[in-house]
Design a protein around this motif. Sequence first.
Motif, PDB file in Angstrom:
ATOM      1  N   LEU A  64       0.832  -1.198   0.000  1.00 40.38           N
ATOM      2  CA  LEU A  64       0.000   0.000   0.000  1.00 40.38           C
ATOM      3  C   LEU A  64       0.867   1.249   0.000  1.00 40.38           C
ATOM      4  CD1 LEU A  64      -2.239  -1.235   2.921  1.00 40.38           C
ATOM      5  CD2 LEU A  64      -2.930  -1.178   0.512  1.00 40.38           C
ATOM      6  N   ARG A  65       0.412   2.260  -0.701  1.00 43.68           N
ATOM      7  CA  ARG A  65       1.034   3.576  -0.622  1.00 43.68           C
ATOM      8  C   ARG A  65       0.231   4.414   0.351  1.00 43.68           C
ATOM      9  NH1 ARG A  65       6.017   5.413  -1.442  1.00 43.68           N
ATOM     10  NH2 ARG A  65       6.728   5.190  -3.570  1.00 43.68           N
ATOM     11  N   ILE A  66       0.933   5.236   1.121  1.00 42.05           N
ATOM     12  CA  ILE A  66       0.297   6.140   2.069  1.00 42.05           C
ATOM     13  C   ILE A  66       0.288   7.527   1.428  1.00 42.05           C
ATOM     14  CG2 ILE A  66       0.401   7.157   4.374  1.00 42.05           C
ATOM     15  CD1 ILE A  66       2.052   4.570   5.159  1.00 42.05           C
ATOM     16  N   ILE A  67      -0.904   8.120   1.333  1.00 43.60           N
ATOM     17  CA  ILE A  67      -1.092   9.418   0.690  1.00 43.60           C
ATOM     18  C   ILE A  67      -1.615  10.406   1.723  1.00 43.60           C
ATOM     19  CG2 ILE A  67      -2.253  10.664  -1.197  1.00 43.60           C
ATOM     20  CD1 ILE A  67      -0.543   8.336  -2.220  1.00 43.60           C
TER      21      ILE A  67
ATOM     22  N   ILE B  79       2.389  11.263  -2.089  1.00 44.50           N
ATOM     23  CA  ILE B  79       2.889  10.000  -1.536  1.00 44.50           C
ATOM     24  C   ILE B  79       3.848  10.333  -0.404  1.00 44.50           C
ATOM     25  CG2 ILE B  79       4.317   7.981  -1.995  1.00 44.50           C
ATOM     26  CD1 ILE B  79       3.241   8.054  -4.891  1.00 44.50           C
ATOM     27  N   VAL B  80       3.548   9.810   0.786  1.00 43.58           N
ATOM     28  CA  VAL B  80       4.378  10.112   1.959  1.00 43.58           C
ATOM     29  C   VAL B  80       4.941   8.863   2.636  1.00 43.58           C
ATOM     30  CG1 VAL B  80       3.283  12.341   2.430  1.00 43.58           C
ATOM     31  CG2 VAL B  80       2.329  10.250   3.442  1.00 43.58           C
ATOM     32  N   GLY B  81       4.622   7.694   2.095  1.00 47.95           N
ATOM     33  CA  GLY B  81       5.142   6.480   2.703  1.00 47.95           C
ATOM     34  C   GLY B  81       4.517   5.255   2.085  1.00 47.95           C
ATOM     35  N   GLY B  82       4.675   4.142   2.785  1.00 47.32           N
ATOM     36  CA  GLY B  82       4.130   2.896   2.287  1.00 47.32           C
ATOM     37  C   GLY B  82       4.068   1.850   3.378  1.00 47.32           C
ATOM     38  N   ALA B  83       3.364   0.778   3.061  1.00 45.46           N
ATOM     39  CA  ALA B  83       3.226  -0.340   3.999  1.00 45.46           C
ATOM     40  C   ALA B  83       3.029  -1.614   3.202  1.00 45.46           C
ATOM     41  CB  ALA B  83       2.040  -0.115   4.933  1.00 45.46           C
ATOM     42  N   VAL B  84       3.424  -2.716   3.819  1.00 47.45           N
ATOM     43  CA  VAL B  84       3.102  -4.037   3.287  1.00 47.45           C
ATOM     44  C   VAL B  84       2.562  -4.844   4.455  1.00 47.45           C
ATOM     45  CG1 VAL B  84       3.914  -6.139   2.164  1.00 47.45           C
ATOM     46  CG2 VAL B  84       4.906  -3.929   1.519  1.00 47.45           C
TER      47      VAL B  84
ATOM     48  N   LEU C  59       2.373  -6.901   9.991  1.00 51.29           N
ATOM     49  CA  LEU C  59       2.828  -5.648   9.410  1.00 51.29           C
ATOM     50  C   LEU C  59       4.263  -5.891   8.982  1.00 51.29           C
ATOM     51  CD1 LEU C  59       2.506  -2.644   8.758  1.00 51.29           C
ATOM     52  CD2 LEU C  59       3.206  -2.156  11.118  1.00 51.29           C
ATOM     53  N   GLU C  60       4.450  -6.169   7.711  1.00 50.90           N
ATOM     54  CA  GLU C  60       5.768  -6.507   7.185  1.00 50.90           C
ATOM     55  C   GLU C  60       6.651  -5.272   7.063  1.00 50.90           C
ATOM     56  OE1 GLU C  60       6.916  -9.731   6.155  1.00 50.90           O
ATOM     57  OE2 GLU C  60       5.174 -10.340   7.323  1.00 50.90           O
ATOM     58  N   LEU C  61       6.085  -4.198   6.550  1.00 54.95           N
ATOM     59  CA  LEU C  61       6.819  -2.939   6.362  1.00 54.95           C
ATOM     60  C   LEU C  61       5.884  -1.770   6.631  1.00 54.95           C
ATOM     61  CD1 LEU C  61       8.472  -3.648   2.881  1.00 54.95           C
ATOM     62  CD2 LEU C  61       9.623  -3.744   5.091  1.00 54.95           C
ATOM     63  N   LEU C  62       6.408  -0.747   7.251  1.00 52.04           N
ATOM     64  CA  LEU C  62       5.708   0.523   7.386  1.00 52.04           C
ATOM     65  C   LEU C  62       6.780   1.592   7.395  1.00 52.04           C
ATOM     66  CD1 LEU C  62       3.179   2.286   7.882  1.00 52.04           C
ATOM     67  CD2 LEU C  62       3.535   1.899  10.330  1.00 52.04           C
ATOM     68  N   PHE C  63       6.683   2.513   6.463  1.00 53.07           N
ATOM     69  CA  PHE C  63       7.669   3.591   6.431  1.00 53.07           C
ATOM     70  C   PHE C  63       7.003   4.889   6.030  1.00 53.07           C
ATOM     71  CE2 PHE C  63       7.560   1.870   2.192  1.00 53.07           C
ATOM     72  CZ  PHE C  63       7.646   2.968   1.357  1.00 53.07           C
ATOM     73  N   ILE C  64       7.555   5.959   6.583  1.00 51.75           N
ATOM     74  CA  ILE C  64       7.121   7.317   6.283  1.00 51.75           C
ATOM     75  C   ILE C  64       8.353   8.077   5.821  1.00 51.75           C
ATOM     76  CG2 ILE C  64       6.075   9.434   7.221  1.00 51.75           C
ATOM     77  CD1 ILE C  64       4.200   6.912   7.194  1.00 51.75           C
TER      78      ILE C  64
END
Length: 178
Positions: A64-67, A72-77, A87-92
């Motif tokens: 997922l992309r975080i908007i 676009i300000v980050g993402g998650a998997v 929660l495999e990945l979360l980044f800002i």
Amino acid sequence: MTEVKLIPLESSDREQFIKDNQEAFNYGAMVEFGLRDAHFEDKTDEQIISRETIEDCIASGEALRIIADGKIVGGAVIKVSGTRGDLELLFIKPEVHSIGIGYAAWCAIEKLHPEVTVWETVTPYFETRNIHFYVNRCGFHIVEYLNKHHPGDMPLEEFECDDPQFPAGMFRFEKQMK
């Protein structure tokens, strides 16, 4: 609370997602260990989180992309199996840290999968910002310290490290949903 949207990662954005993820993780390490740490400056091809790890997460999870504010300000998997979520990945992106985007994104992930009763994640031992975020903001609990003496379910070689300044270790967190 900051408003965010979660949108599925598009294949055309995959390369940038990987770069953004590595930049965010490298930033955290540089904040902790200092910009003059040769581990990062002299070995620019090495990353805190490898391309292979990110690609494996994307391939086997929901990326997922975080908007926020249309950017676009980050993402998650994430991976969801029945009532368990990982929660495999979360980044800002570092330039938008500390304004509530990460917490808003986490709340949106919880709403996206209300069937999940237990969430799990891990973070490196040195990521004090992440540890604070997961425990104090999101309500996770540290349930295990994974290291070369206690690798959990991971292969022991993942915890071998030749650099005494950068010993390996990860905290494993769980969050029981109410």
